[in-house]
Design a protein around this motif. Structure first.
Motif, PDB file in Angstrom:
ATOM      1  N   GLU A 120      62.849  78.293  33.934  1.00 22.39           N
ATOM      2  CA  GLU A 120      63.508  78.893  33.280  1.00 22.39           C
ATOM      3  C   GLU A 120      63.584  79.572  32.524  1.00 22.39           C
ATOM      4  O   GLU A 120      62.789  78.849  31.462  1.00 22.39           O
ATOM      5  N   VAL A 121      64.183  80.204  31.498  1.00 23.93           N
ATOM      6  CA  VAL A 121      64.121  80.972  30.531  1.00 23.93           C
ATOM      7  C   VAL A 121      65.509  81.601  29.902  1.00 23.93           C
ATOM      8  O   VAL A 121      66.487  81.019  30.311  1.00 23.93           O
ATOM      9  N   THR A 122      65.385  81.805  29.035  1.00 24.68           N
ATOM     10  CA  THR A 122      66.942  82.059  28.052  1.00 24.68           C
ATOM     11  C   THR A 122      66.969  82.741  26.440  1.00 24.68           C
ATOM     12  O   THR A 122      65.797  82.867  26.429  1.00 24.68           O
ATOM     13  N   PHE A 123      67.978  83.549  26.467  1.00 20.39           N
ATOM     14  CA  PHE A 123      68.289  84.262  25.708  1.00 20.39           C
ATOM     15  C   PHE A 123      69.138  84.307  25.193  1.00 20.39           C
ATOM     16  O   PHE A 123      70.891  83.736  25.893  1.00 20.39           O
ATOM     17  N   VAL A 124      69.636  85.131  24.171  1.00 19.47           N
ATOM     18  CA  VAL A 124      71.039  85.153  23.340  1.00 19.47           C
ATOM     19  C   VAL A 124      71.349  86.931  23.577  1.00 19.47           C
ATOM     20  O   VAL A 124      70.822  87.449  22.534  1.00 19.47           O
ATOM     21  N   PRO A 125      72.277  87.287  24.250  1.00 17.23           N
ATOM     22  CA  PRO A 125      72.625  88.812  24.278  1.00 17.23           C
ATOM     23  C   PRO A 125      72.998  89.543  23.211  1.00 17.23           C
ATOM     24  O   PRO A 125      72.328  90.412  22.932  1.00 17.23           O
ATOM     25  N   ARG A 126      73.084  89.246  21.891  1.00 15.68           N
ATOM     26  CA  ARG A 126      73.216  89.615  21.124  1.00 15.68           C
ATOM     27  C   ARG A 126      71.914  90.159  20.577  1.00 15.68           C
ATOM     28  O   ARG A 126      71.472  91.086  19.744  1.00 15.68           O
ATOM     29  N   ASP A 127      71.203  88.880  20.187  1.00 17.76           N
ATOM     30  CA  ASP A 127      69.740  88.861  19.970  1.00 17.76           C
ATOM     31  C   ASP A 127      68.970  90.957  20.530  1.00 17.76           C
ATOM     32  O   ASP A 127      68.216  90.941  19.605  1.00 17.76           O
ATOM     33  N   LEU A 128      69.326  90.943  21.531  1.00 20.28           N
ATOM     34  CA  LEU A 128      68.646  92.511  22.475  1.00 20.28           C
ATOM     35  C   LEU A 128      69.769  93.280  22.028  1.00 20.28           C
ATOM     36  O   LEU A 128      69.209  94.362  22.103  1.00 20.28           O
ATOM     37  N   ILE A 129      70.784  93.357  21.657  1.00 20.00           N
ATOM     38  CA  ILE A 129      71.950  94.552  21.074  1.00 20.00           C
ATOM     39  C   ILE A 129      70.961  95.807  20.439  1.00 20.00           C
ATOM     40  O   ILE A 129      71.112  96.346  20.352  1.00 20.00           O
ATOM     41  N   TYR A 130      70.768  94.782  19.231  1.00 21.91           N
ATOM     42  CA  TYR A 130      70.833  95.925  18.608  1.00 21.91           C
ATOM     43  C   TYR A 130      69.148  96.558  18.653  1.00 21.91           C
ATOM     44  O   TYR A 130      68.792  97.997  17.894  1.00 21.91           O
ATOM     45  N   THR A 131      68.497  96.090  18.955  1.00 19.67           N
ATOM     46  CA  THR A 131      67.026  96.522  19.583  1.00 19.67           C
ATOM     47  C   THR A 131      66.812  97.797  20.570  1.00 19.67           C
ATOM     48  O   THR A 131      66.286  98.341  20.398  1.00 19.67           O
ATOM     49  N   GLU A 132      67.696  97.689  21.552  1.00 17.85           N
ATOM     50  CA  GLU A 132      68.013  98.510  22.262  1.00 17.85           C
ATOM     51  C   GLU A 132      66.515  98.759  23.282  1.00 17.85           C
ATOM     52  O   GLU A 132      66.487  99.555  23.518  1.00 17.85           O
ATOM     53  N   PRO A 133      66.392  97.230  23.572  1.00 13.32           N
ATOM     54  CA  PRO A 133      64.312  97.413  24.131  1.00 13.32           C
ATOM     55  C   PRO A 133      64.729  97.773  25.653  1.00 13.32           C
ATOM     56  O   PRO A 133      66.254  97.494  26.139  1.00 13.32           O
ATOM     57  N   VAL A 134      65.026  98.038  26.607  1.00 14.60           N
ATOM     58  CA  VAL A 134      64.332  99.063  28.137  1.00 14.60           C
ATOM     59  C   VAL A 134      64.244  97.791  28.716  1.00 14.60           C
ATOM     60  O   VAL A 134      64.885  96.820  29.633  1.00 14.60           O
ATOM     61  N   ARG A 135      63.251  97.476  28.646  1.00 13.16           N
ATOM     62  CA  ARG A 135      62.396  95.654  28.931  1.00 13.16           C
ATOM     63  C   ARG A 135      61.978  94.840  27.661  1.00 13.16           C
ATOM     64  O   ARG A 135      61.654  95.115  27.265  1.00 13.16           O
ATOM     65  N   HIS A 136      62.678  93.686  28.188  1.00 18.86           N
ATOM     66  CA  HIS A 136      62.685  92.815  27.292  1.00 18.86           C
ATOM     67  C   HIS A 136      62.050  91.400  27.694  1.00 18.86           C
ATOM     68  O   HIS A 136      62.157  90.742  29.291  1.00 18.86           O
ATOM     69  N   SER A 137      60.825  90.902  27.180  1.00 17.31           N
ATOM     70  CA  SER A 137      59.867  89.386  27.982  1.00 17.31           C
ATOM     71  C   SER A 137      60.573  88.401  27.504  1.00 17.31           C
ATOM     72  O   SER A 137      61.326  87.925  26.419  1.00 17.31           O
TER      73      SER A 137
END
Length: 151
Positions: A120-137
């Motif tokens: 399993e992996v975890t993340f918080v969506p807000r952490d990805l919004i500001y950088t707007e990557p197309v792919r995030h590992s």
């Protein structure tokens, strides 16, 4: 009288501009993150399988949880290994979900027994919004999953 109309026209124009600025806002309330697919780039090939075993490559599927409550279950992709892509059907997070911890748990689907936990992996969506990557590992132990996002 023409200056008064001109003043009213100017005032109306300023009110309209102010309304547009306020209605557009700073993005809050309309922020969202959309996951189109995940790609499995690495996993522990020695994950704990059921005692019955199976032939062929794993049949992966993912369960997405928000704050430990099940949110989405993906379709199963059969006989896939490294590089497998699982379609998340444009799964989106918005509102309060943007600030909640999201867990993606990967399983190997078995027809005749319990599902095998792969990782399993975890993340918080807000952490990805500001950088707007197309792919995030994302990484969790031996598991590496790339989120393929839509904007």
């Amino acid at each position: 009288m023409s200056t008064r109309l001109s003043f009213r026209a100017q005032h109306l124009w300023l009110v309209m501009v102010a309304w547009l600025v306020v209605s557009c806002g700073d993005g809050q309330g309309t922020e969202r993150l959309v996951i189109d697919q995940i790609e499995i780039l690495a996993y522990d090939v020695n994950y704990a399988e059921d005692p019955f075993g199976e032939s062929g490559a794993p049949d992966f599927f993912a369960v997405v949880s928000v704050w430990n409550e099940e949110y989405y279950t993906s379709p199963v992709v059969t006989d896939q290994g490294i590089g497998a892509r699982i379609d998340f059907e444009s799964l989106s997070f918005q509102g309060i979900e943007i600030d909640r911890e999201v867990t993606i748990t990967l399983f190997d689907h078995d027809d005749d027994s319990l599902e095998d936990f792969v990782g399993e992996v975890t993340f918080v969506p807000r952490d990805l919004i500001y950088t707007e990557p197309v792919r995030h590992s994302l990484y969790g132990g031996y598991l590496q999953v790339d989120l393929l996002l839509q904007w």
